[in-house]
Design an enzyme around this catalytic site. Structure first.
Site, PDB file in Angstrom:
ATOM      1  N   GLU A   1      18.386   6.106  28.912  1.00  0.00           N
ATOM      2  CA  GLU A   1      18.989   5.976  27.598  1.00  0.00           C
ATOM      3  C   GLU A   1      17.952   5.690  26.516  1.00  0.00           C
ATOM      4  OE1 GLU A   1      23.398   4.307  28.694  1.00  0.00           O
ATOM      5  OE2 GLU A   1      21.872   2.818  28.215  1.00  0.00           O
TER       6      GLU A   1
ATOM      7  N   CYS B   1      27.826  -2.641  25.735  1.00  0.00           N
ATOM      8  CA  CYS B   1      26.824  -1.593  25.955  1.00  0.00           C
ATOM      9  C   CYS B   1      27.569  -0.292  26.232  1.00  0.00           C
ATOM     10  CB  CYS B   1      25.927  -1.901  27.149  1.00  0.00           C
ATOM     11  SG  CYS B   1      25.751  -3.649  27.535  1.00  0.00           S
TER      12      CYS B   1
END
Length: 324
Positions: free
Chosen positions: A240, A178
Site C-alpha cells: 500500500e 485503516c
C-alpha cells in the site's frame, strides 16, 4: 472440458437459455467439481423461483421465434443472487471458500485504486486481487490506502482490534481506522487529498459507527505518506501507499462487529505498554505492520504536535516514505 447441464431445467425457455449461456461462459474457468456445484446451484436458482431473474413471462417464446437481440437482454438480467451463486460456486474449491459473507462481498465489490510508487493512478483492481500475496509479488498491486489516527480532546488515541473475520490481519490491534479509497469519482479527487478524506469519513462510519458530522472532511490533517509491503498469512498481504490522516475530535463510537472486535483509547504510556506486550508476546497481543511502522517512525513526535495544536506544521505531503 465437457459442459455440464442439469437433467431438469425450468420450462421457461428464457431461464433455460440463460442457464446454458452462464454455464458455457463459466466452464473454461472451472474444474469438474466446481462445474458440478455451479450446475446444481444454478439449477436450483433458476427453478426454485422466478424472482431471481428480472424477466417477464413474455420471454417464454418458441425457440425458432426467440429474437437474437433478446439474448443480450437476458445476459443483463442476472440478479445479484444469481451472480453471488456463480461467485460462490467458482470459489468452492479455494482455501478461502469459508470466507465471511460480509468480507467476501467487500473483497469482490470494492475496487481499489492502483498507483505507481510516485502515487500516480495507473488503474484499478478488486480488493481481492490487491491482497493476494502471489499477485502482490508480481509488483502490479500497489494501491492507495489511508490510516486514520483519531485523538479525543484529552489527546488519547483511539485504537481498534480488527475483527476475527477480517481477511488480512484478523484480531490485531491497530490505529483508529485503516482502509482504502475506492475507484469512484468522490474518492479519486487529488486536490487537498479530498478523495482520501472522503473515504476516511465513509469508513469511520462503516467500521466504528462514527457519524459524518462528528468527523468533517476538512478536519482530517494529512501528515505524510508511506509505502510498505507486508505478508499476512502466506495467502494474503498488503502492498500500500498509505496516507496518514490525523484528527482531533470527541466522537460517538458504535463499532460494527463485522469489522471491529474491540476499541480503546490510550495515552502515550498506555501505548508504550501495549508495544512492550506485543514485543514480549504477552496475551497473544499483535499489532498491524502499518501501525507499527508509524509508531516506530513518526507517531510519538507527531503526538507532540497533536497536544500543542501544531500538527499542521508537521505535515509533509511531498515525501513518500519508502518503508518496505
Amino acid at each position: 472440458m465437457d459442459k455440464i447441464y442439469p437433467h431438469t431445467l425450468n420450462n421457461n425457455l428464457a431461464d433455460s437459455l440463460l442457464y446454458a449461456e452462464t454455464i458455457d461462459q463459466m466452464s473454461p474457468l472451472l474444474n469438474t467439481s466446481s462445474a458440478l456445484r455451479l450446475s446444481r446451484s444454478l439449477a436450483s436458482s433458476f427453478s426454485s423461483t422466478k424472482s431471481h431473474l428480472f424477466l417477464s413471462s413474455s420471454c417464454a417464446l418458441h425457440p425458432r421465434r426467440f429474437p437474437h437481440s433478446s439474448l443480450a437482454s437476458l445476459r443483463a438480467s442476472l440478479s445479484f443472487r444469481t451472480q453471488s451463486t456463480i461467485a460462490t460456486a467458482t470459489m468452492g474449491d479455494a482455501p478461502d471458500a469459508g470466507m465471511d459473507a460480509v468480507q467476501r462481498r467487500l473483497m469482490f465489490e470494492d475496487e481499489c485504486i492502483l498507483v505507481d510508487e510516485s502515487d500516480n493512478v495507473v488503474g484499478h483492481e478488486s480488493k481481492y486481487n490487491c491482497h493476494l500475496w502471489e499477485k502482490i509479488l508480481t509488483g502490479n498491486m500497489l494501491h492507495r490506502a489511508f490510516s486514520v489516527f483519531l485523538f479525543n480532546t484529552k489527546y488519547e488515541l483511539l485504537l481498534q482490534q480488527r475483527s476475527a473475520t477480517k481477511v488480512t490481519f484478523p484480531l490485531v490491534w491497530t490505529n483508529t481506522c485503516c482502509s482504502h479509497p475506492l475507484y469512484r469519482e468522490s474518492e479519486l479527487i487529488s486536490e487537498d487529498c479530498l478523495g482520501v478524506r472522503n473515504a476516511a469519513q465513509r469508513k469511520l462510519l462503516d467500521e466504528l459507527g462514527i457519524p459524518a458530522e462528528d468527523v468533517p472532511v476538512d478536519q482530517f490533517i494529512p501528515l505524510s505518506r508511506m509505502l510498505y509491503k507486508a505478508p499476512s498469512d502466506g495467502k494474503w498481504g498488503e502492498h500500500e501507499l498509505d496516507y496518514l490522516l490525523f484528527i482531533v475530535r470527541d466522537v460517538n463510537v458504535h463499532p460494527n462487529p463485522d469489522e471491529v472486535a474491540d476499541v480503546k483509547y490510550v495515552n502515550r504510556d498506555q501505548l508504550k505498554e501495549l508495544l512492550r506486550k506485543a514485543d514480549a508476546g504477552e496475551e497473544g497481543l499483535k499489532l498491524s505492520p502499518w501501525f507499527r511502522l508509524v509508531v516506530d517512525n513518526f507517531l510519538f513526535k507527531w503526538w507532540d504536535h497533536v497536544e500543542k495544536g501544531t500538527f499542521k506544521e508537521a505535515s509533509d505531503m511531498e515525501t513518500i516514505h519508502m518503508l518496505t
